[in-house]
Structure formats: C-alpha cells, structure tokens
Design a protein around this motif. Structure first.
Motif, PDB file in Angstrom:
ATOM      1  N   GLN A   1      16.358 -51.142 -61.513  1.00 27.90           N
ATOM      2  CA  GLN A   1      16.463 -50.167 -60.446  1.00 27.90           C
ATOM      3  C   GLN A   1      16.302 -49.742 -58.800  1.00 27.90           C
ATOM      4  O   GLN A   1      14.465 -50.125 -58.943  1.00 27.90           O
ATOM      5  CB  GLN A   1      16.107 -48.783 -61.094  1.00 27.90           C
ATOM      6  N   VAL A   2      15.992 -49.850 -57.743  1.00 25.15           N
ATOM      7  CA  VAL A   2      15.527 -49.970 -56.801  1.00 25.15           C
ATOM      8  C   VAL A   2      14.612 -48.901 -56.012  1.00 25.15           C
ATOM      9  O   VAL A   2      15.256 -47.533 -56.445  1.00 25.15           O
ATOM     10  CB  VAL A   2      16.801 -49.912 -55.197  1.00 25.15           C
ATOM     11  N   GLN A   3      13.707 -48.971 -55.665  1.00 23.46           N
ATOM     12  CA  GLN A   3      12.212 -48.102 -55.717  1.00 23.46           C
ATOM     13  C   GLN A   3      11.792 -48.392 -54.054  1.00 23.46           C
ATOM     14  O   GLN A   3      11.466 -49.296 -54.196  1.00 23.46           O
ATOM     15  CB  GLN A   3      11.629 -47.726 -56.659  1.00 23.46           C
ATOM     16  N   LEU A   4      11.927 -47.338 -53.180  1.00 25.14           N
ATOM     17  CA  LEU A   4      11.266 -47.431 -52.043  1.00 25.14           C
ATOM     18  C   LEU A   4      10.946 -46.701 -51.034  1.00 25.14           C
ATOM     19  O   LEU A   4      11.103 -45.236 -51.925  1.00 25.14           O
ATOM     20  CB  LEU A   4      12.634 -47.774 -50.951  1.00 25.14           C
ATOM     21  N   VAL A   5       9.190 -46.719 -50.741  1.00 21.91           N
ATOM     22  CA  VAL A   5       8.168 -46.011 -50.702  1.00 21.91           C
ATOM     23  C   VAL A   5       7.814 -45.957 -49.507  1.00 21.91           C
ATOM     24  O   VAL A   5       6.980 -47.010 -49.115  1.00 21.91           O
ATOM     25  CB  VAL A   5       7.515 -45.827 -51.620  1.00 21.91           C
ATOM     26  N   GLU A   6       7.998 -44.806 -48.075  1.00 23.98           N
ATOM     27  CA  GLU A   6       7.796 -45.374 -47.153  1.00 23.98           C
ATOM     28  C   GLU A   6       6.755 -44.338 -46.773  1.00 23.98           C
ATOM     29  O   GLU A   6       6.558 -43.574 -46.969  1.00 23.98           O
ATOM     30  CB  GLU A   6       9.155 -45.089 -45.967  1.00 23.98           C
ATOM     31  N   ASP A  90      13.258 -40.759 -30.441  1.00 24.10           N
ATOM     32  CA  ASP A  90      13.273 -41.368 -31.924  1.00 24.10           C
ATOM     33  C   ASP A  90      13.067 -40.216 -33.103  1.00 24.10           C
ATOM     34  O   ASP A  90      12.232 -40.690 -33.975  1.00 24.10           O
ATOM     35  CB  ASP A  90      11.865 -42.600 -31.491  1.00 24.10           C
ATOM     36  N   THR A  91      12.763 -38.997 -32.577  1.00 23.30           N
ATOM     37  CA  THR A  91      12.360 -38.634 -33.588  1.00 23.30           C
ATOM     38  C   THR A  91      13.444 -38.215 -34.243  1.00 23.30           C
ATOM     39  O   THR A  91      14.349 -37.806 -34.171  1.00 23.30           O
ATOM     40  CB  THR A  91      11.882 -36.500 -32.832  1.00 23.30           C
ATOM     41  N   ALA A  92      13.231 -38.285 -35.817  1.00 23.64           N
ATOM     42  CA  ALA A  92      13.973 -38.624 -36.739  1.00 23.64           C
ATOM     43  C   ALA A  92      13.132 -38.378 -38.312  1.00 23.64           C
ATOM     44  O   ALA A  92      12.338 -39.176 -37.767  1.00 23.64           O
ATOM     45  CB  ALA A  92      15.345 -39.717 -36.640  1.00 23.64           C
ATOM     46  N   VAL A  93      13.604 -38.585 -38.979  1.00 22.14           N
ATOM     47  CA  VAL A  93      13.204 -38.864 -40.632  1.00 22.14           C
ATOM     48  C   VAL A  93      13.979 -40.933 -40.662  1.00 22.14           C
ATOM     49  O   VAL A  93      14.669 -40.968 -40.487  1.00 22.14           O
ATOM     50  CB  VAL A  93      14.000 -38.435 -42.158  1.00 22.14           C
ATOM     51  N   TYR A  94      12.846 -41.667 -40.573  1.00 14.68           N
ATOM     52  CA  TYR A  94      12.971 -43.315 -40.905  1.00 14.68           C
ATOM     53  C   TYR A  94      12.928 -43.340 -42.615  1.00 14.68           C
ATOM     54  O   TYR A  94      12.452 -42.776 -43.220  1.00 14.68           O
ATOM     55  CB  TYR A  94      12.234 -44.043 -40.231  1.00 14.68           C
ATOM     56  N   PHE A  95      14.238 -44.782 -42.867  1.00 10.73           N
ATOM     57  CA  PHE A  95      14.596 -45.262 -43.961  1.00 10.73           C
ATOM     58  C   PHE A  95      14.693 -46.219 -43.820  1.00 10.73           C
ATOM     59  O   PHE A  95      14.731 -46.559 -42.406  1.00 10.73           O
ATOM     60  CB  PHE A  95      15.752 -44.314 -44.776  1.00 10.73           C
ATOM     61  N   CYS A  96      14.169 -46.975 -45.074  1.00  8.16           N
ATOM     62  CA  CYS A  96      14.318 -48.104 -45.128  1.00  8.16           C
ATOM     63  C   CYS A  96      15.134 -48.804 -46.813  1.00  8.16           C
ATOM     64  O   CYS A  96      15.581 -47.977 -46.727  1.00  8.16           O
ATOM     65  CB  CYS A  96      12.743 -48.986 -45.392  1.00  8.16           C
ATOM     66  N   GLY A 103      20.514 -47.539 -52.761  1.00  4.60           N
ATOM     67  CA  GLY A 103      19.080 -46.703 -53.225  1.00  4.60           C
ATOM     68  C   GLY A 103      18.411 -46.205 -52.114  1.00  4.60           C
ATOM     69  O   GLY A 103      18.403 -47.137 -51.578  1.00  4.60           O
ATOM     70  N   TRP A 104      17.952 -45.375 -52.048  1.00  8.25           N
ATOM     71  CA  TRP A 104      16.869 -44.892 -50.774  1.00  8.25           C
ATOM     72  C   TRP A 104      15.635 -44.060 -51.082  1.00  8.25           C
ATOM     73  O   TRP A 104      15.550 -43.500 -52.396  1.00  8.25           O
ATOM     74  CB  TRP A 104      17.512 -43.777 -49.575  1.00  8.25           C
ATOM     75  N   GLY A 105      13.957 -44.205 -50.188  1.00  6.78           N
ATOM     76  CA  GLY A 105      13.648 -43.629 -51.025  1.00  6.78           C
ATOM     77  C   GLY A 105      14.013 -42.122 -50.242  1.00  6.78           C
ATOM     78  O   GLY A 105      14.617 -41.358 -49.780  1.00  6.78           O
ATOM     79  N   GLN A 106      12.299 -41.280 -49.748  1.00  5.77           N
ATOM     80  CA  GLN A 106      12.091 -40.210 -49.017  1.00  5.77           C
ATOM     81  C   GLN A 106      12.494 -40.109 -47.744  1.00  5.77           C
ATOM     82  O   GLN A 106      12.345 -39.046 -47.096  1.00  5.77           O
ATOM     83  CB  GLN A 106      11.120 -39.254 -49.936  1.00  5.77           C
ATOM     84  N   GLY A 107      12.162 -41.312 -47.287  1.00  7.65           N
ATOM     85  CA  GLY A 107      11.839 -41.200 -46.102  1.00  7.65           C
ATOM     86  C   GLY A 107      10.132 -40.537 -45.031  1.00  7.65           C
ATOM     87  O   GLY A 107       9.991 -40.693 -45.763  1.00  7.65           O
ATOM     88  N   THR A 108      10.386 -41.054 -43.861  1.00  7.22           N
ATOM     89  CA  THR A 108       9.162 -40.420 -43.469  1.00  7.22           C
ATOM     90  C   THR A 108       9.741 -39.853 -42.275  1.00  7.22           C
ATOM     91  O   THR A 108      10.299 -40.712 -41.648  1.00  7.22           O
ATOM     92  CB  THR A 108       8.108 -41.736 -43.365  1.00  7.22           C
ATOM     93  N   GLN A 109       8.847 -38.782 -41.304  1.00 10.13           N
ATOM     94  CA  GLN A 109       9.647 -38.170 -40.687  1.00 10.13           C
ATOM     95  C   GLN A 109       8.277 -38.781 -39.462  1.00 10.13           C
ATOM     96  O   GLN A 109       7.071 -38.612 -39.175  1.00 10.13           O
ATOM     97  CB  GLN A 109       9.142 -36.487 -41.336  1.00 10.13           C
ATOM     98  N   VAL A 110       8.965 -39.133 -38.220  1.00  9.46           N
ATOM     99  CA  VAL A 110       8.561 -39.379 -36.982  1.00  9.46           C
ATOM    100  C   VAL A 110       8.981 -38.267 -36.048  1.00  9.46           C
ATOM    101  O   VAL A 110      10.146 -37.847 -36.226  1.00  9.46           O
ATOM    102  CB  VAL A 110       9.082 -40.667 -36.339  1.00  9.46           C
ATOM    103  N   THR A 111       7.672 -37.543 -35.743  1.00  7.96           N
ATOM    104  CA  THR A 111       8.738 -36.415 -34.121  1.00  7.96           C
ATOM    105  C   THR A 111       7.451 -36.642 -33.048  1.00  7.96           C
ATOM    106  O   THR A 111       6.267 -37.002 -32.816  1.00  7.96           O
ATOM    107  CB  THR A 111       8.002 -34.908 -34.507  1.00  7.96           C
TER     108      THR A 111
END
Length: 114
Positions: A1-6, A90-96, A103-111
């Motif tokens: 199970q893929v787990q990704l933490v940004e 460039d403002t967005a939620v960034y995901f790997c 599978g996706w992580g929760q993302g990290t907000q860049v403002t």
C-alpha cells in the motif's frame, strides 16, 4: 500500500523559496520514478516535475522550468522539490505521486503572497 507524506509548504513572499519533501513507504522506492503535482483552487491537478528512479532523467512543466528542481534520496525514500523565485501563480496544494502506482498523500499547501 503506497503511503506518501508531503511536508515543507507554507506562506512565502513572491521571489522567495521553499523546499518540499515527500517521504514514501509501502513500495520499493528506488525502483520507481516519482512526480510532483500541484492543484490550485478550481483547477485540475497538474504535473510539475518528474524524476526517474535512478536520477538520470528529470522533466519539468514549462511554467516552473529554471525555477524548480526535483531531487531524490533513495536511501531515505524521499523526493524533494526545491522551489525558487516563487510567484503568486505557484500557489497550490503540492502532492507527490508514483506514476505507475495509485495513491496520494494529503499534500502540502504553498501560498505565495505579499
């Protein structure tokens, strides 16, 4: 199970820099290419950067070329995105993500804002 933490997002002024990290687990990291994506409010998720599993190839969206750098540390199961000369757009939620796996992580907000 893929787990990704940004992590590593935040609020930064135009022209500033941030370094995002993504720690992966649940698969053999060194065998897979990795992507960074972003999703701005009301927009589709878009591919920002790609890195091959053995770091011999990278690709970037035209909008970030020359400003962003993707890298990885296979010993740490981590992929990075160094973002320089940030712009408000460039403002967005960034995901790997893993191109060949789901599978996706929760993302990290860049403002980016003054």
């Amino acid at each position: 199970q893929v787990q990704l933490v940004e992590s590593g997002g935040g609020l930064v002024q135009p022209g500033g820099s941030l370094r995002l990290s993504c720690v992966a687990s649940g698969f053999t990291f060194r065998n897979y290419a990795m992507n960074w994506y972003r999703q701005a409010p009301g927009k589709e998720r878009e591919l920002v950067a790609y890195i091959s599993n053995n770091v011999d190839r990278t690709n970037y969206a035209d909008s970030v070329k020359g400003r962003f750098t993707i890298s990885r540390d296979n010993a740490k199961n981590t992929v990075y995105l160094q973002m320089n000369r940030l712009k408000p757009e460039d403002t967005a939620v960034y995901f790997c993500g893993v191109p060949q796996l789901s599978g996706w992580g929760q993302g990290t907000q860049v403002t980016v804002s003054s």
